[in-house]
Design an enzyme around this catalytic site. Sequence first.
Site, mmCIF file in Angstrom:
data_model
loop_
_atom_site.group_PDB
_atom_site.id
_atom_site.type_symbol
_atom_site.label_atom_id
_atom_site.label_comp_id
_atom_site.label_asym_id
_atom_site.label_seq_id
_atom_site.Cartn_x
_atom_site.Cartn_y
_atom_site.Cartn_z
ATOM 1 C CB SER A 79 -0.933 0.017 1.221
ATOM 2 O OG SER A 79 -0.181 0.037 2.427
ATOM 3 N N GLY A 124 5.361 2.869 0.255
ATOM 4 C CA GLY A 124 6.788 2.623 0.430
ATOM 5 C C GLY A 124 7.401 1.652 -0.559
ATOM 6 C CE LYS A 129 -11.660 1.711 -5.876
ATOM 7 N NZ LYS A 129 -12.654 2.768 -5.523
ATOM 8 C CB SER A 146 16.320 -6.725 8.176
ATOM 9 O OG SER A 146 16.745 -6.423 9.482
ATOM 10 C CE1 TYR A 172 11.094 -1.125 12.567
ATOM 11 C CE2 TYR A 172 13.206 0.003 12.754
ATOM 12 C CZ TYR A 172 12.227 -0.591 11.977
ATOM 13 O OH TYR A 172 12.391 -0.658 10.602
ATOM 14 C CB SER A 195 10.496 -6.111 15.661
ATOM 15 O OG SER A 195 10.877 -4.916 15.000
ATOM 16 C CE LYS A 196 12.175 -4.047 10.439
ATOM 17 N NZ LYS A 196 11.570 -4.761 9.282
#
Length: 289
Positions: free
Chosen positions: A10, A12, A44, A137, A151, A154-155
Amino acid sequence: MKKILITGCSSGFGFDAAKYLAEKGHHIYATMRNVKGSNSEKAKELESFAKDNGYSIEVIELDVVSDESVKNAINHIDEVDVLINNAGRGFGGPLEAFTSKQILDQLDLNIVGTARVANAVLPKMRAKKSGLIIQVSSTAGRGAFPGFGVYHASKWGLEGMSEAMRYELSPLGIDVVLVEPGPFDTNFFGAMVYGEDQEIAQAYQHVGEFFAGFEGQVKSLFEDENAPTDPMVVVKIFEDLINSPAGERPIRTIAGLDFGFQAMNDATEPIRKAGLEGMGISEWDGPKG
């Protein structure tokens, strides 16, 4: 022509990669959340781009934090040659300001979510003894800064999990690699989730000042034409990895500003390889071409 599944299309890197790799002749499964809701315009836009130019893009609903959503999405896909696990989001602020639920949400999105999608496509990759999984990553997976602890967790976790996956899957003909972007103009800060307890966050004034200064510095780089912050830098790394022969892809590729972590990768790579040699599994470091 490869059949490429990309998560987080959606915006980036995912949105740009879907368009660019479709232009290169690949069939793209562009997945995202809320295809008929908040992301309907982006969905779309991708569909119109494909239709107007004769490209091959299928937009599919997929939420990486939902087992059911991932299963339903994969049921609409016959085959995947390349998976780009791109979906993710940053959580920012001092660790104490986050609830346990928020921390689990971050890990679910950035670690467990990639495993959900990988596990869904792996049976068919194993059956044909080929495939490529690109794990997005971050340089935040190689070092740490104040205000990014959740963060980083998580990475850093994604890094370890992906490295283990590489060794598990290489003998089965499947390659796993990591792309580690620095800061890019992808609305990372605009989409950031902050700790719920802002009263506690206020006790960390030094962290808030660092965070604000770092954000300002990074955003100023987006205005610098000479700074490597165009998301297409990452997209073209995806392309290079896809086009590289099996057995010749590096385990880690840093993209853009590296904050010195390229030196870390260079320094630790011989240690990583020595560790594999010591365990007698050097031949598991990427599938043989």
